[in-house]
Design an enzyme around this catalytic site. Sequence first.
Site: not given
Ligand code: DGL
Length: 296
Positions: A13, A76, A202
């Site tokens: 994202s 992600c 995340c």
């Molecule tokens: N970096 C992403 C993940 O691992 C998403 C973070 C987001 O856009 O809320 O879930």
Amino acid sequence: MPQASSPIGVFDSGVGGLSVLRALLATMPHERFVYLADSANAPYGERGDAYVAARTHAITQYLCEQHHIKALVVACNTATAAAIHEVRSSHPNLPLVGLEPAIKPALAVTKTGHVGVIGTRGTLTSAKFGKLMTALAGQAHFVVQPCDGLAHAIERSVAQPVPAPGSAVSSTDTGALCERYLHAMGAFGTAPGQMDTLVLGCTHYIFAAHELRALVGPGVQFIETGEPVARQAWRLLEAAGLLHVPEHTDHGKPPAQPGATPSVQLLTTGPVAMLEAAAQRWLDLPASCCQSVQVP
Ligand code: DGL
């Protein structure tokens, strides 16, 4: 038809997936990478599955059609939870690696049997995560905490100065959100009953390691997914016969290229200055690698 010399696609994202790209570059320094940060539409975590699945589909199509990628790493957790099964069925021949919070590796390292898990709301309320927790129920005491707004705060923090090692928790949004969420989870530490392991569910969160460390103390282990994901990508490419094997010298060793810039293209649907700052700060890559693109 993708070939061994084609690039590997990586997307998130926003800039969080650069933590995964860092591990991919360390594992496969001879590969070409195209990274796409969907920063114009970040954060995904609080958007809902339908939206995240539509973006994942559009970006996968874009990377296949415009960059002829030979494999895709969905760096992600939120997009993986919402859409990996759809990408698998729409692109059955594309080697695909997704991410999920590293709960199993956490079980292998916890001594107190108390494990904290932080991630986006999208990831932690997904059916995929629910299944994982059900499969591992009873093997440890898990405290699961969605961290609304934290990935977004980390994106915004890219342009701010790096905190000095050992300095107190910053007063930035990132520091304040880490404090609020970790406080709500309970006690961290290595004493019985305390959480001695924290799963970073995340890809953005490793970039808040300084703030998180200041809150949990030195004894708590952070578990993230960059390295295992890079190894999995390597295995899939090898199995598909798509690893890029560098030309060898007479001595059978790849030619040394001291100081060579890795072959990386960094694309963003958002402000290019943010990606440039992140690339330089976290990967030591020059602004010339970065470019803004539109992926409707
Ligand atoms: N970096 C992403 C993940 O691992 C998403 C973070 C987001 O856009 O809320 O879930």
